[in-house]
Design a protein around this motif. Structure first.
Motif, PDB file in Angstrom:
ATOM      1  N   ALA A 283       0.777  -1.205   0.117  1.00 27.84           N
ATOM      2  CA  ALA A 283      -0.041  -0.072   0.107  1.00 27.84           C
ATOM      3  C   ALA A 283       0.922   1.362  -0.086  1.00 27.84           C
ATOM      4  O   ALA A 283       1.918   1.114   0.278  1.00 27.84           O
ATOM      5  N   THR A 284       0.170   2.452  -0.366  1.00 26.71           N
ATOM      6  CA  THR A 284       0.733   3.528  -0.146  1.00 26.71           C
ATOM      7  C   THR A 284       0.424   4.207   1.146  1.00 26.71           C
ATOM      8  O   THR A 284      -0.624   4.220   1.758  1.00 26.71           O
ATOM      9  N   ILE A 285       1.545   4.402   2.141  1.00 28.03           N
ATOM     10  CA  ILE A 285       1.316   4.432   3.548  1.00 28.03           C
ATOM     11  C   ILE A 285       1.666   6.097   3.659  1.00 28.03           C
ATOM     12  O   ILE A 285       2.518   6.538   3.511  1.00 28.03           O
ATOM     13  N   HIS A 286       0.681   7.037   4.573  1.00 29.19           N
ATOM     14  CA  HIS A 286       0.827   8.367   4.942  1.00 29.19           C
ATOM     15  C   HIS A 286       1.263   8.138   6.441  1.00 29.19           C
ATOM     16  O   HIS A 286       0.331   7.754   7.038  1.00 29.19           O
ATOM     17  N   TYR A 287       2.517   8.410   6.730  1.00 29.53           N
ATOM     18  CA  TYR A 287       2.688   8.240   8.163  1.00 29.53           C
ATOM     19  C   TYR A 287       3.081   9.582   8.795  1.00 29.53           C
ATOM     20  O   TYR A 287       3.854  10.230   8.251  1.00 29.53           O
ATOM     21  N   ARG A 288       2.679   9.936  10.063  1.00 25.78           N
ATOM     22  CA  ARG A 288       3.213  10.748  10.831  1.00 25.78           C
ATOM     23  C   ARG A 288       3.377  10.329  12.139  1.00 25.78           C
ATOM     24  O   ARG A 288       2.997   9.363  12.871  1.00 25.78           O
ATOM     25  N   GLU A 303       7.687  10.122   5.507  1.00 27.40           N
ATOM     26  CA  GLU A 303       6.203  10.322   5.914  1.00 27.40           C
ATOM     27  C   GLU A 303       4.996   9.743   4.689  1.00 27.40           C
ATOM     28  O   GLU A 303       4.208   9.744   4.991  1.00 27.40           O
ATOM     29  N   ARG A 304       5.750   9.385   3.684  1.00 27.83           N
ATOM     30  CA  ARG A 304       4.961   8.729   2.511  1.00 27.83           C
ATOM     31  C   ARG A 304       6.011   7.385   2.018  1.00 27.83           C
ATOM     32  O   ARG A 304       7.220   7.590   1.759  1.00 27.83           O
ATOM     33  N   VAL A 305       5.257   6.234   2.376  1.00 27.78           N
ATOM     34  CA  VAL A 305       6.120   5.078   1.762  1.00 27.78           C
ATOM     35  C   VAL A 305       5.314   4.403   0.719  1.00 27.78           C
ATOM     36  O   VAL A 305       4.210   3.922   0.873  1.00 27.78           O
ATOM     37  N   SER A 647       0.167   6.456  12.043  1.00 26.94           N
ATOM     38  CA  SER A 647       0.784   7.144  12.938  1.00 26.94           C
ATOM     39  C   SER A 647       1.554   6.373  13.995  1.00 26.94           C
ATOM     40  O   SER A 647       0.823   5.361  14.351  1.00 26.94           O
ATOM     41  N   TRP A 648       2.331   7.263  14.645  1.00 30.01           N
ATOM     42  CA  TRP A 648       3.031   6.588  15.924  1.00 30.01           C
ATOM     43  C   TRP A 648       3.075   7.689  17.023  1.00 30.01           C
ATOM     44  O   TRP A 648       3.804   8.972  16.655  1.00 30.01           O
ATOM     45  N   GLU A 792      -2.139   3.747  14.643  1.00 31.95           N
ATOM     46  CA  GLU A 792      -1.195   3.567  15.490  1.00 31.95           C
ATOM     47  C   GLU A 792      -0.703   2.012  15.081  1.00 31.95           C
ATOM     48  O   GLU A 792       0.536   1.985  15.153  1.00 31.95           O
ATOM     49  N   LYS A 793      -1.504   1.179  14.972  1.00 34.49           N
ATOM     50  CA  LYS A 793      -1.119  -0.259  14.456  1.00 34.49           C
ATOM     51  C   LYS A 793      -0.450  -0.202  13.277  1.00 34.49           C
ATOM     52  O   LYS A 793       0.742  -0.961  12.760  1.00 34.49           O
ATOM     53  N   ALA A 794      -0.869   0.712  12.177  1.00 33.76           N
ATOM     54  CA  ALA A 794      -0.277   0.818  11.008  1.00 33.76           C
ATOM     55  C   ALA A 794       1.122   1.473  11.182  1.00 33.76           C
ATOM     56  O   ALA A 794       2.099   1.365  10.458  1.00 33.76           O
ATOM     57  N   GLY A 795       1.191   2.501  12.212  1.00 33.55           N
ATOM     58  CA  GLY A 795       2.395   3.333  12.436  1.00 33.55           C
ATOM     59  C   GLY A 795       3.324   2.339  12.996  1.00 33.55           C
ATOM     60  O   GLY A 795       4.540   2.516  12.726  1.00 33.55           O
TER      61      GLY A 795
END
Lengths: 1056, 252
Positions: A283-288, A303-305, A647-648, A792-795
């Motif tokens: 997937a494309t992940i938007h992370y912060r 921030e983007r994977v 997010s984390w 948070e689990k995605a983070g």
């Protein structure tokens, strides 16, 4: 004629089967167990043979009767040796007390479920009545007979449902005493009536699935109700694809409906399932990230994977590049070169969802499934070892169980038996594994099964990793037949476990059919009878043919040609059934006859389903009628990319401090740690697995002293070493690392810890490390709670992936294969209340390395009195995230406290903050390169190496002493907090020992190469552990009887 | 040059120790051939052919037919009905027979040691993989000549040898008289009668045992080998049995 055969153990012998059931009753219902005074287990067979009585009698006697230990009951067919009654009454008379209530529970398989013993009984009849055309049929079951004064019908019913049978695969009936005493049940009519029937006849109709005009809700509902697990976007993508004019005209030509058929929808559902497609990892992940790591762990990740898989897994290996990497992330397993002649491949799978429903069948199919991955790897490899890792809730879990959740002891008992049968019967040694206990695994146990294989680097002039198919190669299905078992396995495991989870997803394995197939495949490989192959696992033919078809560019099969277990399977079931023991093989047309002949000679069934072509389509027919026409490009690349928010939030955990006196509490806590299930001996489990078959074993899971004597005792080794080639001293080492409890602090560290532990484990036993030529490869297996429901689990997933990537890059250890399982949650009710139980984010890393010369392999045990003990590697240990920490938190929870009230011990004079053990990869490089033989020359002077992991330094020392029956003196460095030094956990450390004569050589070399070390004591003869420390003005010490340590660690009687 | 001494190692239907058994036989000088049971049945291989071509017949360990209906049972039925070899006659013509673990169980089911002995589930009801110490129980077995106490691994769920009538003196005396109780455990791991680990026929040429001699042909297989690393590269105790067989049939 119809015959019922009952085999009973003669009363003068104990009945191990009944004893085993009684132990399981004791676990599940101790009260009922106390009401039972006597139990016997009879094996029951229902037979149909078209032969006269005079032929049947000797055949039945020859097959079923062992007069030394058994009684045989057949009604009035064969006079029984038991006594005048010729039935159970004779057995009852042998019961010590006869005054109580007798009850029987008869158990059989549900129609359509694999009945291996029944199959063997039929084969036996065929052998004994050979050439007489008797068309035997046979099914098997058992009859448990119980006696007890207060044994009530309700008790027995509970046992039938809960202990003796798994209602997904078994049916059972209660047999009251009066019926047990009579021989009615042997009457032919009774036998015929009870004969296991095939499932109901299905329809061979193919349905058009009307997607056009449906609104979003209707599409979502349709996907859920059909168990497709397709998302709304995917449903829409499919609808759009079928609206294309080119697609429409092709379908009209073939007389297919314009909209997709149910078969086509099923193929999309299987191929696009999370299980097969790894949508989350792509997937494309938007992370912060919120805040910064309180421990200075790497923060501010991208921030983007775009695809965690490409960035952090495959990308990492691409950066590392090693000459011995032959095939990574392409095939069923990763392939590496062992030497000039042979290659080794490895794969680790999870079978969590099936094991939650049926632990035995789930684990068994897990192990034989991953064996097939190896068999189907490259041009076919021979499985040479298995690994298994189980994560379950604590065996003494006491709280009420959620609906449909099995008690962890039952899970453990079932999966243990499953791996035992799967591994032992296949003749593949189970050489390495781990057991991890945490109550969050109650909702879904994690059941990892791994296999390694060996194959020649070239066969028939073609490199082993070549996966090639030419147009007009035949599509063969080889091995087992298709049944209704395992329908929707792939899509089911892509959903959370619910009370309504489908029972058809469960399968039973048949290791002997697979062993025959496996022997046949390897023989056919060496004779060059096929081009390539793959296994039929998740998604059945839809996945295996769908994948292989990409090699030639198309395939056309007729599933009506596939051999089935019984009639009445619907076309879509033929396509997606996950019936076990099957491979899909591409056979050149000119080899087709030879392939079939060899199969027949080996007693292996094959079905010629069609051919590979270049059409660009995967075309499926059923007896000539078109079922599906699927564009391969759309099938494999047409699914929409998932977008995930992640997010984390960094949180500082600062447990309070408790001042304990180390001289009093130290030894107490050590004993408590030793008996923690996570640390205690796993010998009860290991000994039930064959870990030596194939004769390659060099370092076993346990080291043992005083073999075969009353003083025998076994301690743990860190990893396995095998010698795969009879004429060479080259070896392979296999180990693993797993540390889910660190996920609570930072999943980045959890992943790094798993990498570090797995590498340390194989270095401990003697794997090479440190040059580009040193073969050391890793396999990653992620088991996650659903990252789509909680950012948070995605983070956590993002952090773990980058932790993994960074550790691999630092160590230069490439990942070669991996798998993920993303829905490890339970959603349901406990005592009527809705609950969700999610596993802690867990990464298992399996490490495989080469041992240059197995004669220099090492074990973990101190070799004798007087040996010097060193701590090799850094000593930045921390109590945060340690087993000690987990133990204290559990106690607080048990007393009703919150996590925030957690405390960790310190010595009374020290005041510093609790630390977290952190990696220092530069130091790690030096230690590992020295230990791995690429720096220095004195490694052989070491007499033992053991890694420091769960429980910390003292636990590692005790484990090294235990096996030898010695004692030891350990000196904690002055002014170092003894709690942290002895019980803290961290990275990169080993407890090693050597003879005093070697210390100067080793110390000089360590100084020279800047390998951190600490002389911390010596082995002594007196079986006591003595610990010296100094936190104040005066040195202090305590000492502990090793016998107490041994008792705590062995936990005799705790395990089944 | 005399023709090589050949050993036949049977495989198929779930036998799984054929490779290491053949390797052990090769190590002591035999030319070992692994052959599928189905092929020999298809060819109707006769006893004459067997004894003219092979000096040793080995039934390796494994899980033939998944131990269904009792261990070794179906394998024995298949040999008995498919090949009809009289193993006693093979031995009488100078052949030697070895059955290891599942192969031993099949020999018992074939009735090689008579009808009054059987083998069944371990007393504790569990499969066990551990090393044991075994010692000779008699002097009559060809395979065990010159053997002292040795260590070997066991890996079985059904290794408990039992005699009819609770080991009645009448039954057992025959076994004793002919030295058939030829191999015993020092510490009984499975409740086997008299601690028996193996049996031979009255000629001492047909021998079966539950421990795995083929799994200890090199020192580095022993669970305590790292305690004596100087011996790494040397042989294991199990090799002696194969050497005895080679000496016996080669006359050397």
């Amino acid at each position: 004629m119809f015959v019922r055969v009952e085999v009973a153990r003669r009363p003068e012998f104990n009945d191990p089967e009944a004893d085993r059931i009684l132990r399981r009753i004791e676990m599940a219902h101790p009260k009922i167990r106390r009401a039972i005074r006597w139990a016997r287990m009879l094996q029951v067979y229902w037979l149909e043979v078209q032969a006269p009585r005079e032929q049947v009698i000797p055949a039945v006697s020859a097959i079923f009767h062992d007069p030394v230990v058994n009684w045989l009951f057949t009604g009035d067919l064969i006079p029984s040796t038991a006594g005048s009654h010729g039935g159970l009454l004779d057995l009852f008379e042998s019961a010590p007390q006869r005054s109580g209530n007798f009850w029987g529970i008869e158990r059989r398989f549900r129609p359509g479920v694999t009945d291996n013993v029944g199959r063997s009984a039929r084969e036996a009849l065929d052998i004994v009545l050979a050439g007489k055309n008797t068309h035997p049929r046979a099914s098997s079951g058992c009859l448990l007979v119980l006696e007890g004064v207060d044994l009530k019908e309700s008790d027995v019913t509970l046992l039938a449902k809960d202990v003796l049978s798994n209602e997904l695969i078994h049916s059972w009936t209660l047999v009251p005493a009066v019926e047990l005493r009579s021989n009615e049940r042997f009457q032919p009519d009774h036998v015929r009536f009870g004969f296991s029937r095939s499932p109901m006849k299905g329809s061979d109709r193919v349905h058009e699935v009307a997607l056009d005009g449906l609104n979003d809700q209707a599409l979502t509902d349709m996907s859920r109700e059909a168990l497709w697990a397709l998302s709304l976007d995917e449903m829409k993508a499919i609808r759009k694809h079928f609206q294309d004019n080119r697609v429409k005209s092709l379908r009209t030509d073939r007389d297919l409906p314009i909209q997709p058929t149910d078969v086509e929808m099923e193929v999309f559902a299987q191929t696009w399932s999370e299980h097969c497609k790894h949508k989350i990892f792509n997937a494309t992940i938007h992370y912060r990230e919120i805040g910064e790591s309180p421990w200075g762990v790497r923060s501010s990740l991208p921030e983007r994977v775009d695809s965690l898989f490409k960035t952090t897994i495959a990308g990492t290996t691409a950066e590392i590049q090693r000459p011995w990497l032959l095939s990574v992330f392409k095939d069923n397993a990763g392939i590496v070169a062992l030497d000039e002649e042979d290659a080794i491949c490895i794969k680790v799978e999870t079978h969590n969802s099936p094991s939650a429903l049926d632990p035995y069948g789930g684990a068994l199919t897990g192990i034989v499934g991953v064996n097939r991955d190896i068999l189907g790897c490259g041009r076919g490899a021979k499985p040479i070892f298995n690994t298994d890792v189980f994560c379950v809730a604590k065996p003494d879990y006491l709280a009420p169980l959620p609906d449909r959740i099995l008690h962890p002891r039952r899970i453990l008992d079932g999966v243990r038996k499953g791996v035992e049968d799967g591994g032992n019967q296949s003749g593949i040694p189970t050489v390495n594994g781990a057991l991890v206990f945490d109550d969050r695994f109650l909702g879904k146990p994690l059941i990892y099964c791994g296999t390694g294989g060996i194959m020649p680097r070239m066969s028939g002039g073609i490199p082993c990793q070549t996966k090639e198919i030419r147009p007009s190669d035949r599509v063969f299905m080889v091995g087992g037949r298709i049944g209704k078992d395992g329908i929707h396995g792939a899509t089911f495991s892509s959903l959370a476990l619910q009370e309504s989870s489908p029972t058809s997803a469960v399968q039973l394995g048949d290791p002997i059919t697979q062993k025959r197939m496996s022997d046949f495949i390897l023989e056919a490989r060496d004779l060059g009878l096929y081009r390539t192959l793959t296994d039929n696992g998740a998604g059945g033919l839809s996945s295996s043919v769908g994948e292989l078809a990409t090699l030639s560019g198309g395939a056309k099969i007729d599933v009506g040609l596939a051999k089935t277990k019984y009639p009445g399977l619907r076309p879509y079931e033929l396509v997606i059934s996950e019936s076990q023991e099957r491979m899909t093989v591409a056979v050149p047309p000119e080899k087709r006859d030879a392939f079939k002949v060899l199969a027949q000679r080996r007693g292996v069934e094959v079905s010629d389903l069609g051919e590979f072509n270049t059409s660009g389509f995967f075309e499926i027919l059923y007896n000539g009628k078109a079922l599906a026409l699927i564009d391969l490009k759309f099938l494999h690349h047409g699914g929409p990319t998932l977008e995930i928010e992640a997010s984390w939030t960094h949180e500082n955990q600062t447990p309070g401090k408790i001042e304990w006196d180390f001289s009093i509490d130290g030894p107490k806590r050590l004993l408590e740690l030793l008996e923690r299930p996570n640390i205690a001996s796993k010998e009860w489990l290991i000994r039930q697995y064959d870990h030596e078959v194939q004769g390659m074993s060099v370092i076993k899971p346990l080291h043992t002293r005083m073999v075969g004597t009353p003083s025998e005792f076994s301690g743990p080794n860190d990893a396995a070493v095998l010698k795969p080639k009879p004429n060479k001293n080259i070896g392979i080492a296999v180990g693993c690392g797993i540390n889910p409890k660190l996920s609570d602090l930072d999943p980045y560290l959890m992943a790094q810890s798993a990498v570090d532990e797995s590498v340390r484990n194989i270095l401990a036993v003697g794997a090479e490390y440190g040059t580009a030529e040193s073969m050391l490869a890793l396999v990653d297996n992620f088991c996650w709670p659903d990252p789509l429901v909680d950012t948070e689990k995605a983070g956590a997933l993002v952090r773990a992936c980058f932790g993994l990537r960074d550790a691999c890059l630092e160590l230069g250890a490439p990942l070669i294969s991996g798998k993920d399982s993303m829905k490890n949650d339970y959603v349901g009710k406990r005592e009527g209340k809705e609950i969700r139980i999610s596993v802690p984010p867990t990464l298992l890393v399996t490490a495989m390395g080469r041992v240059k010369d197995i004669r220099k392999a090492r074990t973990a045990d101190f070799k004798g009195d007087g040996q010097s003990i060193y701590l090799l590697g850094g000593r930045q240990f921390g109590l945060l995230g340690s087993e000690m920490h987990a133990m204290l938190m559990e106690r607080i929870r048990e007393k009703g406290g919150s996590q925030n009230s957690a405390v960790l011990p310190t010595s009374n004079l020290l005041t510093k903050e609790h630390r977290l053990g952190l990696p220092d990869w530069r130091v790690a490089q030096r230690i590992y390169r020295w230990l791995g033989g690429s720096l220095g020359e004195h490694q052989e002077r070491l007499s033992s190496v053991h890694d420091v992991s769960e429980g910390g330094v003292l636990v590692a020392v005790v484990e090294s002493i235990l096996g030898r029956g010695l004692g030891g003196l350990i000196q904690v460095p002055r002014y170092e907090d003894p709690w942290e030094f002895c019980f803290g956990e961290g990275f990169h450390s080993f407890v090693v020992s050597c003879s005093p004569a070697h210390t100067q050589f080793l110390e000089a070399e360590w100084k020279n190469y800047e390998v951190p070390f600490l002389a911390m004591g010596h082995v002594q003869k007196a079986p006591r552990l003595e610990v010296q420390f100094q936190t104040g003005v005066k040195p202090e010490s305590w000492s502990l009887d090793m016998d107490l340590c041994r008792k705590a660690w062995s936990r005799e009687g705790y395990w089944e | 040059m005399s023709s090589p001494l050949r050993a036949l190692v049977i495989t198929g239907d779930g036998i799984n120790c054929e490779t290491e058994t053949a390797e052990a036989l090769r190590l002591v000088g035999f030319e070992a051939e692994i052959r599928h049971l189905n092929d020999m049945i298809a060819e109707s291989m006769t006893l004459d052919h067997l004894s003219s071509r092979y000096s040793v017949l080995a039934l390796p360990g494994g899980f033939s037919f998944a131990d269904d209906l009792s261990s070794g049972k179906l394998l024995a039925l298949k040999i008995q009905h498919g090949l009809r070899w009289d193993l006693a006659a093979f031995a009488a013509r100078g052949g030697l027979v070895l059955g290891v673990c599942n192969g031993f169980q099949a020999l018992i089911r074939l009735g090689i040691f008579g009808k009054s002995v059987t083998i069944t589930n371990n007393e504790q009801g569990k499969f066990v993989n551990k090393w044991v110490r075994v010692v000779r129980g008699s002097d009559s077995c060809v395979w065990l000549k010159r053997m002292g106490t040795i260590d070997l691994p066991i890996r079985h769920g059904e290794g408990r040898i039992l005699f009819q009538g609770s080991h009645s003196a009448e039954v057992v005396s025959k076994f004793e008289r002919y030295g058939m109780m030829c191999l015993k455990y020092e510490q009984n791991p499975n409740g086997s009668a008299f601690g028996l680990a193996g049996l031979c026929d009255s000629t001492g040429r047909i021998f079966g045992l539950m421990p795995h001699p083929e799994a200890f042909v090199r020192w580095t297989s022993h669970p305590e080998w790292t305690y004596q690393p100087d011996r790494a590269g040397g042989p294991g105790d199990g090799l002696l049995m194969f050497q005895n067989a080679f000496q016996e049939v080669s006359g050397k």
